[in-house]
Design an enzyme around this catalytic site. Sequence first.
Site, mmCIF file in Angstrom:
data_model
loop_
_atom_site.group_PDB
_atom_site.id
_atom_site.type_symbol
_atom_site.label_atom_id
_atom_site.label_comp_id
_atom_site.label_asym_id
_atom_site.label_seq_id
_atom_site.Cartn_x
_atom_site.Cartn_y
_atom_site.Cartn_z
ATOM 1 N N GLU A 206 4.577 0.832 -5.745
ATOM 2 C CA GLU A 206 4.138 1.677 -4.621
ATOM 3 C C GLU A 206 4.871 3.019 -4.639
ATOM 4 O O GLU A 206 4.285 4.060 -4.379
ATOM 5 C CB GLU A 206 4.354 0.965 -3.286
ATOM 6 C CG GLU A 206 3.718 -0.423 -3.179
ATOM 7 C CD GLU A 206 2.250 -0.494 -3.584
ATOM 8 O OE1 GLU A 206 1.539 0.512 -3.420
ATOM 9 O OE2 GLU A 206 1.820 -1.558 -4.089
ATOM 10 N N MET B 243 0.825 -1.206 0.000
ATOM 11 C CA MET B 243 0.000 0.000 0.000
ATOM 12 C C MET B 243 0.857 1.253 0.000
ATOM 13 O O MET B 243 1.790 1.375 0.780
ATOM 14 C CB MET B 243 -0.928 -0.036 1.228
ATOM 15 C CG MET B 243 -1.842 1.162 1.341
ATOM 16 S SD MET B 243 -2.977 1.249 -0.083
ATOM 17 C CE MET B 243 -3.174 3.018 -0.209
HETATM 18 N N1 ARG Z 1 -3.296 0.589 -3.794
HETATM 19 C C1 ARG Z 1 -2.718 -0.681 -3.480
HETATM 20 C C2 ARG Z 1 -1.813 -1.028 -4.633
HETATM 21 O O1 ARG Z 1 -2.157 -1.015 -5.741
HETATM 22 C C3 ARG Z 1 -3.711 -1.754 -3.266
HETATM 23 C C4 ARG Z 1 -4.465 -1.691 -1.990
HETATM 24 C C5 ARG Z 1 -5.797 -2.263 -2.090
HETATM 25 N N2 ARG Z 1 -6.280 -2.725 -0.859
HETATM 26 C C6 ARG Z 1 -7.554 -3.066 -0.662
HETATM 27 N N3 ARG Z 1 -7.868 -3.546 0.486
HETATM 28 N N4 ARG Z 1 -8.463 -2.942 -1.551
HETATM 29 O O2 ARG Z 1 -0.695 -1.285 -4.549
HETATM 30 ZN ZN ZN Z 2 -1.398 0.268 -7.000
#
Ligand code: ARG
Ligand code: ZN
Length: 875
Positions: free
Chosen positions: A296, A261
């Site tokens: 990330e 994340m």
């Molecule tokens: N934004 C994060 C990534 O693409 C994914 C997190 C999604 N988490 C969730 N619980 N929906 O790396």
């Molecule tokens: Zn992402």
Amino acid sequence: LTIYRSDYTPPSYLVETVELGFDLDPARTVVANRMTVRRNPDSAQREIELYGEDIELVALRLNGRLLEERDYAINGNLLTIPNAPEEATLEIETVCVPEQNTTLSGLYTSNGNFFTQCEAEGFRRITYFPDRPDVMAKYTVMLRADKERYPVLLSNGNLLEEGELGDGRHYAKWEDPFKKPSYLFALVAARLVCQEETFRLADGRDALLQVWVEEGNLDKTDYAMQSLKNSIRWDEERYGLELDLDRFMIVATSDFNMGAMENKGLNIFNIKFVLANPRVATDIDFQGIEAVVAHEYFHNWTGNRVTCRDWFQLSLKEGLTVFRDQEFTADMIGTSTGRAVTRIDQVHTLRQAQFPEDAGPMAHPVRPDSFVEINNFYTVTVYEKGAEVVRMYQTLLGVEGFRKGMDLYFERHDGQAVTCDDFRQAMADANGRDLTQFERWYDQAGTPQLRFEACYDEGAQTYGITFYQSCPPTPGQPEKKPFHIPVAIGLLDREGNDMPLVIDGEECGTTAVLELTQAEQTFVFSNVKEQPVPSVLRDFSAPVILQHGYSDSDLLHLFSFDADPVNRWEAGQRLAMGRLLKLTGEAPVSSRLSLDDTFIEAMRRMLTDESLDPAFREQALLLPTETMIAEQLDTVDPLAVHMARQFMRANIGARLRSELLAQYEANQTPGPYSPDAQSAGKRALKNLALSYLNAAPDEETIALALRQCQNADNMTDRAASLSALIHARAPQAQAELERFYEEFQGEALVVDKWFAMQAAAPTTDIAKIRELMRHPAFNLRNPNRARSLVATYCMSNPVEFHAPNGSGYLFWAEHVTLLDALNPQVAARLARAMDRWRRYTPALQQHMKTALQQVAGQQRLSNDVREIVTKALAN
Ligand code: ARG
Ligand code: ZN
């Protein structure tokens, strides 16, 4: 309750500043939230709207006045305050219980440490807040916790101060200088250690880089740190984007729902994408770490500085950021075959996972129109197809044109929450192009199908090629309009060389990008000296299914000569697929299957062509997966598919035995292990040879695998040889499995591999699975562990999962239900194992339907799982 994109309205109130105070206690954490809010002039609504979930509201103050119950309303997760002034200070005190939070969304504990996960809607599990991405605010965070137990206190941005509080507690105060949506908030309170380094940025500033892990894991952080430095450099050089903070932290946790994340300045990672050394991690693991660290990090600009207006726009940041990490990976390898090898991996993922999604009950556009639970839309469509859509801009506009579009996008939208349309507009405006029709890639679900007919006119020396595009209906979208499709094409002559291309009197090199915008469209090449073999969709220039009409000899020509490595690989896949489909039809009835010499000879030439990279040869020799074969069939008999593919593997193993043995020896990588692409490619080819040899096992091939298993000094070779022994049903496999566990039982990620390897083996039946579930190391609450055994069995062991008595499906229903009570996100992922249930034989379908109904009929079911099973049963 379904939420629609068309219902978007701007937030009624905006938040200027947020001050959060945490008194961290696993059994009872008190959160004090003071925020300044002001009415949004763009909204007609007058109430303040705050979301909260699974938290206890202790006190709510508006401009210092304690509100009583009649001053506000709570409706499910929504708290509304009517009659609020234009500007106000809200003070909210809530309590949560991190140690009981098994959802891993919001604030939770893992191995006794505190972590957060707020995307998409986890912040509301921490405090009441207008928890939507278009509300961006500046955060200050005060953390208080027991110093002995939680020596490390981290949050977003910069550390302002830290100190003692008496009675064994301490504090740290953090400030994030950038406005951000609540989903990017993070905190960590833990006993951890870090590898750190000061890194000089392009503008001369120094940034502190840290990788935080549990004690005992500092021998596994080098690769993540190196990947982070490479990512920072790459974004500076390729896009002129710099790190905007003085400090950038990566923290690893063993309990995490997804990969990682991008919280501002404080990325939180699944240990799977941080921890690696040669002893415990495979080449694939190293690649995963490099890609996810980059992904990330790149979010800092594509996601954080410019974020999404609403969750329907998720692909705005995810598709773009996946595209960026893909390009980074390709650039890191550097060579042109290296680039092709990464591209082939991407095509493989699309075919293995995205095309099936696009053809099933969960099909949705890259920018969905509706959802019940947003967590169900972190999909291969939003991510990987989204990345293909971004890649198509680059194909249409060129690398420079794409960069111009990116620059304009940041110039216009830095600090804003925007939409996929804004991105498309920036691309169009920066290049003076009309990209109106291109929007269909965002709003139409389903994989477009492309077909072509060609005609060579010897007298006129012209070659006309007509393309026909269509797209099958998907749930809620019966009719589709034509897409704007870039089709990269080359023409091969008899010798296999690329012909120079001339269209409408214009020379266009040896690969032309044709732009399809209509259902049917013809292009004419001139000065074509002889009947060519067309190489269509080079570099996989669009995420479509090309229904080719190639003859075997055309395919062999392309497989031998195509200058585009992706299409060269593709030709091999098509040669194999044609035969696999035929074998699948014969397998249930015929006792003697056979494979033609032509195919075997093509494979032999590929295997032994020393002018080609081992990594490429490995991909070219890998057969389409059982999932891909199944996608080609109207009715799937998983056992027939498996038998056909196994037959082909064994046949290759037997008939190419001496060549495979020679390649096995030739591709050894003596000396200390290095995860670089060259060495990894050699190991991949060597281990593919080992696996083919053991598809037709005898004493010699088993001895080879056993020797490798006992002498390997790295996990890539160890795992590959152990897996070969298991699949060969070698008598020594069990003892080797036990030795493996003994040696690695202290390494969580390796224990996951140990479970997964067994779960995927066709020798593992339901009884064996249930026995493994009783193993002391098994734990359903840990997502990695649950996935390693339960999800692997349901998704990567088709023959056993689809056992004719339906036992696999009952196991699935039981565990979706069990998991749902603990962790709906993990349960909903597992639920998707049934997506394609309507394609199986009637007998299997019946069992699958029963299992789906069993889950759907549960009294207490999360929105997450309910959405998946409801859609499966309806479509
Ligand atoms: N934004 C994060 C990534 O693409 C994914 C997190 C999604 N988490 C969730 N619980 N929906 O790396
Ligand atoms: Zn992402």
